[in-house]
Design a protein around this motif. Structure first.
Motif, mmCIF file in Angstrom:
data_model
loop_
_atom_site.group_PDB
_atom_site.id
_atom_site.type_symbol
_atom_site.label_atom_id
_atom_site.label_comp_id
_atom_site.label_asym_id
_atom_site.label_seq_id
_atom_site.Cartn_x
_atom_site.Cartn_y
_atom_site.Cartn_z
ATOM 1 N N ILE A 163 31.920 19.962 6.486
ATOM 2 C CA ILE A 163 31.649 18.580 6.079
ATOM 3 C C ILE A 163 32.870 17.990 5.391
ATOM 4 O O ILE A 163 33.246 16.835 5.630
ATOM 5 C CB ILE A 163 30.417 18.515 5.156
ATOM 6 N N THR A 187 25.236 14.217 2.105
ATOM 7 C CA THR A 187 25.994 15.128 2.961
ATOM 8 C C THR A 187 25.974 16.522 2.340
ATOM 9 O O THR A 187 26.137 16.663 1.127
ATOM 10 C CB THR A 187 27.454 14.668 3.107
ATOM 11 N N PHE A 223 29.085 9.938 3.870
ATOM 12 C CA PHE A 223 28.396 10.042 5.156
ATOM 13 C C PHE A 223 29.131 9.265 6.243
ATOM 14 O O PHE A 223 29.269 9.749 7.364
ATOM 15 C CB PHE A 223 26.960 9.531 5.029
ATOM 16 N N VAL A 236 32.123 11.257 7.307
ATOM 17 C CA VAL A 236 31.736 12.377 8.179
ATOM 18 C C VAL A 236 31.376 11.857 9.567
ATOM 19 O O VAL A 236 31.729 12.471 10.585
ATOM 20 C CB VAL A 236 30.561 13.158 7.561
#
Length: 259
Positions: free
Chosen positions: A223, A217, A33, A36
């Protein structure tokens, strides 16, 4: 123009895995995460610089003073700088013997390289305190506070609120005073002023304390791309603008040739 404000402007997987890479913007152990999150900042930065290149070669017309572009830049900086405080907190709390010398060295060398390259390419506008310079200094300042994320975030919030609600932290004449005493150009391609941005960095540790890095995610190509960009944020930052500038310049030359 870099993501820092020009002088003429008033401008991983969760749970934790053991994968490590060379990016200076990462914690010791990676979070999908957080990658990202950081990768989103990288993507927005590339869009920002691409639009600036298009403007530079006459494909777009807009003012860098327009609120949209000022806010767009602020979003990018906010994502990058909160990630600094966030990853610092994770390194301090997850690593048995946290060490920052590798990332500090990479940041210092990268910032020095940006200064040297811009001095050679644009000696009247070279970058002496851009985003990488600021991140290097802010990382050192934030480190002692990151172990106390709530206090750090409160201090960061106070700095940010004071900056936006008063003139106390604006120091409008600071730049001109510094450049009058130190032999630096009056204009620079990239500059980040300490306030309010050090406050934004200090808010970052709270995101780690709240375990935001453990957010799941989705399993999607975009992603994966953003996570990759977040993992290699520093090298992408160093090379992307050169590539974009060359591509837009080449396209402009082709159009001029055939017209």
């Amino acid at each position: 123009m870099s993501i820092g404000m020009m002088a003429e402007l008033p401008f991983n997987y969760s749970p934790w895995t053991s994968m490590q890479t060379s990016s200076v913007f990462e914690p010791t152990k990676r979070s999908a995460f957080l990658d990202v999150y950081r990768g989103s900042a990288v993507l927005l930065m590339m869009i920002f610089h691409f639009c600036w290149d298009l403007r530079n070669f006459g494909f777009m017309e807009f003012s860098i003073y327009d609120p949209f572009w000022v806010y767009f830049r602020s979003v990018i900086l906010t994502l990058f700088l909160t990630a600094i405080g966030w990853s610092t907190y994770l390194t301090l709390t997850k690593a048995k013997h946290p060490s920052f010398w590798k990332r500090d060295t990479k940041l210092f060398i990268s910032a020095a390289a940006i200064s040297l390259a811009t001095y050679l390419a644009a000696p009247n506008q070279w970058i002496y305190f851009g985003i990488l310079h600021f991140i290097f200094i802010a990382s050192l300042i934030t480190r002692p506070f990151a172990k106390w994320p709530i206090s750090s975030a409160l201090a960061g919030a106070v700095i940010t609120i004071i900056y936006h609600s008063t003139n106390w932290l604006h120091f409008p004449n600071a730049f001109s005073v510094i450049t009058s005493y130190v032999e630096l150009p009056q204009r620079t391609l990239d500059i980040v002023f300490p306030f309010p941005w050090i406050g934004v960095v200090l808010i970052g540790p709270l995101l780690g304390y709240l375990n935001s890095h453990k957010c799941p995610t989705p399993n999607a190509l975009i992603i994966d791309i953003l996570a990759f960009m977040g993992r290699y944020a520093l090298p992408i930052y160093l090379i992307h603008q050169v590539i974009l500038f060359i591509l837009v310049a080449a396209f402009k030359m082709v159009l001029d040739f055939i017209s």
